[in-house]
Design a protein around this motif. Structure first.
Motif, mmCIF file in Angstrom:
data_model
loop_
_atom_site.group_PDB
_atom_site.id
_atom_site.type_symbol
_atom_site.label_atom_id
_atom_site.label_comp_id
_atom_site.label_asym_id
_atom_site.label_seq_id
_atom_site.Cartn_x
_atom_site.Cartn_y
_atom_site.Cartn_z
ATOM 1 N N UNK A 1 41.000 22.347 114.689
ATOM 2 C CA UNK A 1 40.570 23.077 115.881
ATOM 3 C C UNK A 1 41.754 23.710 116.592
ATOM 4 N N UNK A 2 42.872 22.978 116.674
ATOM 5 C CA UNK A 2 44.057 23.524 117.332
ATOM 6 C C UNK A 2 44.595 24.742 116.575
ATOM 7 N N UNK B 1 34.572 12.385 114.509
ATOM 8 C CA UNK B 1 34.835 10.987 114.865
ATOM 9 C C UNK B 1 33.607 10.111 114.631
ATOM 10 N N UNK B 2 32.450 10.586 115.031
ATOM 11 C CA UNK B 2 31.229 9.807 114.839
ATOM 12 C C UNK B 2 30.881 9.681 113.363
ATOM 13 N N UNK B 3 31.068 10.751 112.612
ATOM 14 C CA UNK B 3 30.796 10.697 111.179
ATOM 15 C C UNK B 3 31.743 9.725 110.484
ATOM 16 N N UNK C 1 35.446 23.309 119.580
ATOM 17 C CA UNK C 1 36.404 22.271 119.198
ATOM 18 C C UNK C 1 35.932 20.884 119.632
ATOM 19 N N UNK C 2 35.351 20.785 120.817
ATOM 20 C CA UNK C 2 34.901 19.482 121.314
ATOM 21 C C UNK C 2 33.766 18.928 120.448
ATOM 22 N N UNK C 3 32.855 19.813 120.080
ATOM 23 C CA UNK C 3 31.757 19.381 119.210
ATOM 24 C C UNK C 3 32.282 18.984 117.836
#
Length: 210
Positions: A140-141, A85-87, A77-79
């Motif tokens: 992810x959640x 966000x970066x994309x 989930x973190x990845x």
């Protein structure tokens, strides 16, 4: 007295073999044909080790007690959130630059034009990063919750999490918006699951599911 070189050579080899721990076993070409030579030098038939024992049928990695061979959805989930966000920030910055150059094309290159372009770049970058990051967080959640409830990890969790993410994200648009969001999430995660299992269907190992 037999002075043939073959007899003398075999006798000397037997003497050296008995001196250093016995004669070397002989293997036929059929037995040595199945020995993999990748990553090592070709095996000699004069070794004192049976080449069949060198074949590794299991994984060479040692996992801690209770650890899984594949990372779970909570670990991924973190990845997933960070990557989205970066994309989104990168895509938004490029889109903001395009909009800035288009809206200020009648202006001369000056400080006001640069400030306006920079404002569009930062605004678009933040908006797209927020959008994709929110979608990744919801996905992810839902994925972690469904995995814990079902007690299994498969592509059904991926499709269900994507569908619920689309429904919840478009919940402010009424039933029609929720239906469109759910169908969009279902289509995207369905295509991802198909791509993820394409090599498995062709006989290769599957990729890691997000």
């Amino acid at each position: 007295m037999d002075n043939t070189p073959g007899a003398g050579g075999s006798g000397s080899r037997a003497g050296f073999g008995s001196l250093f721990g016995g004669g070397s076993p002989e293997y036929s070409h059929t037995e040595l044909a199945g020995v993999p030579l990748t990553g090592m030098s070709p095996l000699s038939p004069y070794l004192n080790v049976d080449p069949r024992y060198l074949v590794q049928d299991s994984e060479e990695f040692i996992l801690p007690t209770g650890a899984n061979k594949m990372r779970g959805r909570f670990e991924l989930a973190f990845f997933t959130i960070g990557g989205c966000c970066m994309t989104g920030a990168a895509f938004g910055a490029v889109n903001g630059l395009r909009l800035g150059l288009t809206e200020t094309r009648d202006m001369a290159w000056s400080k006001p034009r640069n400030v306006q372009i920079l404002n569009l770049v930062t605004r678009q970058g933040a908006a797209w990063a927020n959008t994709l990051g929110s979608l990744a967080l919801l996905y992810s959640a839902f994925g972690v919750i469904i995995e814990k409830m079902r007690g299994a990890e498969d592509d059904l969790n991926t499709v269900a999490a994507g569908t619920l993410t689309g429904v919840l994200y478009k919940s402010t648009g009424g039933l029609r918006g929720m239906a469109r969001g759910g169908l969009m999430g279902l289509a995207l995660t369905g295509l991802y699951s198909l791509y993820n299992n394409w090599e498995h269907m062709r006989g290769s190992s599957p990729r890691q599911s997000l």
